[in-house]
Design a protein around this motif. Structure first.
Motif, PDB file in Angstrom:
ATOM      1  N   ALA A 186      41.781  34.607  48.182  1.00 50.49           N
ATOM      2  CA  ALA A 186      41.966  35.788  47.593  1.00 50.49           C
ATOM      3  C   ALA A 186      42.950  36.769  46.793  1.00 50.49           C
ATOM      4  O   ALA A 186      42.410  37.351  45.873  1.00 50.49           O
ATOM      5  CB  ALA A 186      40.503  37.210  48.396  1.00 50.49           C
ATOM      6  N   LYS A 187      43.911  36.470  47.669  1.00 48.19           N
ATOM      7  CA  LYS A 187      45.556  37.088  47.642  1.00 48.19           C
ATOM      8  C   LYS A 187      45.910  35.870  46.867  1.00 48.19           C
ATOM      9  O   LYS A 187      46.733  36.752  45.586  1.00 48.19           O
ATOM     10  CB  LYS A 187      46.261  36.521  49.431  1.00 48.19           C
ATOM     11  N   VAL A 188      46.047  34.981  46.123  1.00 52.81           N
ATOM     12  CA  VAL A 188      45.607  34.121  45.004  1.00 52.81           C
ATOM     13  C   VAL A 188      45.213  35.021  43.919  1.00 52.81           C
ATOM     14  O   VAL A 188      45.728  34.815  43.175  1.00 52.81           O
ATOM     15  CB  VAL A 188      46.059  32.732  45.600  1.00 52.81           C
ATOM     16  N   ASP A 189      43.723  35.011  43.849  1.00 55.53           N
ATOM     17  CA  ASP A 189      43.480  35.092  42.853  1.00 55.53           C
ATOM     18  C   ASP A 189      43.441  37.174  42.561  1.00 55.53           C
ATOM     19  O   ASP A 189      43.102  38.062  41.827  1.00 55.53           O
ATOM     20  CB  ASP A 189      42.058  34.991  43.338  1.00 55.53           C
ATOM     21  N   GLY A 190      44.432  37.739  43.334  1.00 60.72           N
ATOM     22  CA  GLY A 190      44.560  39.142  43.042  1.00 60.72           C
ATOM     23  C   GLY A 190      43.753  40.179  43.790  1.00 60.72           C
ATOM     24  O   GLY A 190      43.165  41.105  42.953  1.00 60.72           O
ATOM     25  N   ALA A 191      42.381  39.968  44.431  1.00 63.04           N
ATOM     26  CA  ALA A 191      42.245  40.565  45.167  1.00 63.04           C
ATOM     27  C   ALA A 191      42.202  42.049  45.775  1.00 63.04           C
ATOM     28  O   ALA A 191      42.721  41.994  46.681  1.00 63.04           O
ATOM     29  CB  ALA A 191      40.682  39.723  45.497  1.00 63.04           C
ATOM     30  N   ARG A 192      41.638  42.952  45.746  1.00 71.86           N
ATOM     31  CA  ARG A 192      42.122  44.229  46.019  1.00 71.86           C
ATOM     32  C   ARG A 192      41.274  43.888  47.203  1.00 71.86           C
ATOM     33  O   ARG A 192      40.084  43.376  47.984  1.00 71.86           O
ATOM     34  CB  ARG A 192      41.614  45.590  45.542  1.00 71.86           C
TER      35      ARG A 192
END
Lengths: 287, 355
Positions: A186-192
């Motif tokens: 999720a961090k890599v995908d830029g999720a809030r």
């Protein structure tokens, strides 16, 4: 390979069948027995057919208790599930505080139900209870033995205090079992944070939440001990839930027939609603 | 797109590293050129995943600096570094469709829906996922899910590097090969820097242009697959890469000549030895050992058939020497002589190649 077909397997089911028969089926049958008969004492019974069922289903008193019950369960579910989830989300995942939080959360669950009722009964008394006196000191008139709203408020607060922990512990267990890779992805995908909650945590907690809702639904729908010790069903009949009403009919008035019929209807309602919840929450899986 | 530079990186997971063992990753510097295909290869626990997570930004190094081109990204988050990573176990967003999964990284960055659609369709076609875009991602097989993870890394056209952390672990053997070729093909097509972590030498050697071999938190050798095979810089590389691994035998150097158990052996780097008196070994791969009429006398202990060649295990005194013999070649019954190819025999001092 050919399968051998015989009926021996039934033999292995027999012990469990006997066990279930003794602890569930036979007691239930006595209730069924009462529900279709009329007695005037002396242990003499007459056949009454479905008369008691009709009477209970048309009774204003039953309707009122059922509505109160549904309202109570609805309110506590709406509070306990989101609150429990929110607490579980904000609890630490590792470090020394984990055990502290878990013990604190487990404490209310360890207290016997009648003690919970007694504690809140005294705690909320308007003259000597800490809670009751404090609320009155704020200038708000609060007396749970006289005002319907106060009684409900105290009842809901007590249940939330007693049982939110269960939801917290279930959700926490579900949360810590989510592999780190999901959060990293999720961090890599830029999720809030909201997206992490919506697309990772909530879907992964689905089963746990289903269990939590079912448990809290069934338990709160059958609430008896705490409610009786706290308000005894009052003021008037304002907090007379189904179980309290049932107890009044069965043991207070000793109307075994209507009580038996009501027990069965009560049981069927719980069964039906549990099935409904489960089916609705698992609907997606079938696809 | 960027060149990645690691300067004097060191990492420890504990709060207060004192002893040498506290460091999961010992001090190292590394430069990865733009567009390269790299593999980090090493046994479990050698620090390769730590190194990967330092590059991606999931971990911050205890010491040292990381540069993408000339920008210092040591403290930057994975999102700021603009990297993609595929994990060991496929990560998919259960409630979304395949399309939703692939679009997720773009939507999070506020890309216009028209561009999202075009990009997702392009990547899905590349990965052969285009016929199942509307399907729910949770219903896919493991390799399908891993393709989605990969796809999420590819949809952003501007990522600096794509990283793979043992991505084929949960994939069936016959599909591993398919996915591996797919990866290689993708790399040729998009020429993005890729770093592939694995403990499987076949995966590393087939995928990478350059392999970084690691052991105990240190880089042992960086080189092309051929370099690693022909000139392993450390006996560990000789052991770890190749099947069977390199023969490592004790030796001494007398008057500029290498002597193994009383037999003089020509070695490529014998002249470079300065005589430091540390533990000396010679290394020669089974591929470079041959049977002959003279040489080191050996007993043949075991012969294993590996298809196109046989692995012959021989013994000279207490030392085991393995060699490969092509199929169809007659083997002596028990007694034989072996010779080492001088150009591919190296001597090692405390494990490291003498140079």
């Amino acid at each position: 390979m050919n399968k051998t077909v015989n009926q021996k397997a039934w033999f292995f089911v027999l012990p469990v069948f006997l066990l279930v028969a003794f602890n569930a089926l036979i007691p239930l049958m006595t209730v069924v027995n009462f529900s279709v008969q009329e007695t005037f004492g002396d242990n003499v019974f007459f056949w009454a057919g479905v008369r008691w069922f009709e009477e209970v289903l048309h009774s204003e008193r039953f309707h009122a208790a059922l509505v109160r019950q549904l309202l109570f369960t609805g309110i506590i579910l709406l509070i306990e599930i989101p609150l429990g989830l929110a607490i579980a989300l904000s609890m630490p995942r590792k470090g020394p505080w984990v055990s502290v939080c878990l013990v604190l959360m487990a404490l209310p669950l360890l207290i016997p139900w009648n003690v919970v009722g007694a504690m809140w009964n005294i705690f909320a008394l308007p003259d000597i209870g800490l809670l009751g006196r404090s609320i009155n000191a704020l200038g708000i008139e609060y007396n749970y033995t006289r005002q319907i709203f106060s009684a409900w408020f105290t009842m809901v607060l007590m249940d939330v205090w007693h049982w939110t922990s269960l939801v917290v512990l279930l959700c926490y267990a579900g949360l810590v079992s989510i592999p780190d890779a999901y959060y990293q992805a999720a961090k890599v995908d830029g999720a809030r944070p909201w997206a992490v909650f919506r697309y990772i945590q909530l879907p992964k907690l689905k089963y746990v939440l289903t269990i939590a809702i079912l448990l809290r639904f069934m338990d709160s729908f059958m609430i008896y001990t705490e409610a009786v010790v706290l308000t005894g069903g009052g003021p008037g009949n304002a907090t007379t839930f189904l179980s309290i009403d049932l107890q009044k009919i069965a043991l207070g008035q000793f109307d075994l027939g209507p009580a038996g019929a009501m027990s069965i209807i009560y049981f069927l309602i719980i069964l039906f609603l549990s099935w409904l919840f489960y089916t609705l929450m698992m609907k997606d899986e079938a696809r | 797109m960027a060149k990645i530079t690691l300067q004097d990186i060191r990492h420890a997971y504990g709060p207060d590293p004192q002893r040498e063992e506290d460091w999961a990753l010992k001090k190292l510097s590394l430069e990865l050129s733009d567009g390269g295909a790299y593999a980090l290869l090493g046994p479990s626990g050698c620090g390769k995943t730590t190194l990967l997570n330092l590059i991606s930004g999931l971990l911050a190094p205890t010491e040292g600096r990381i540069l993408f081109d000339s920008t210092d990204v040591t403290e930057a988050t994975p999102e700021q570094r603009n990297i993609a990573q595929v994990f060991q176990f496929p990560v998919i967003y259960d409630t979304m469709s395949v399309f939703g999964n692939l679009a997720f990284p773009l939507r999070n960055r506020g890309v216009a829906e028209k561009d999202v659609d075009a990009r997702v369709r392009e990547i899905a076609k590349m990965l052969e996922l285009d016929h199942m875009l509307a399907k729910r991602a949770s219903g896919l097989t493991a390799d399908g899910k891993q393709k989605i993870s990969l796809g999420r890394g590819l949809v952003r056209s501007d990522v600096n590097v794509i990283m793979f952390d043992e991505p084929l672990t949960v994939i069936d053997p016959h599909l591993k090969w398919v996915l591996r070729s797919k990866l290689k093909e993708l790399h040729h097509r998009i020429r993005r820097t890729m770093i592939y972590v694995t403990h499987d030498q076949t995966e590393a050697l087939t995928f990478a242009e350059k392999v970084v071999v690691m052991k105990d938190g240190q880089i042992v050798q960086i080189g092309t697959p051929i370099e690693l095979f022909e000139r392993p810089r450390h006996t560990f590389v000789g052991h770890f890469i190749g099947s069977p691994g390199m023969n490592v035998l004790p030796c001494v150097v007398k008057g500029g000549e290498v002597v193994f158990a009383g037999n003089p052996v020509p070695a490529a780097n014998a002249g470079a030895y300065k005589g430091n008196g540390k533990v000396l070994e010679l290394g020669v791969r089974p591929e470079f050992v041959s049977l002959g009429s003279d040489g080191i006398p050996v007993d043949i202990v075991k012969v294993a058939d590996a298809g196109r060649y046989r692995i012959v295990e021989t013994r000279h005194k207490d030392h085991s020497i393995k060699l490969l013999v092509a199929e169809g070649v007659e083997l002596p019954a028990q007694k034989a002589h072996v010779r080492f190819d001088a150009a591919h025999t190296q001597i090692y001092e405390d494990g490291w190649m003498v140079s």
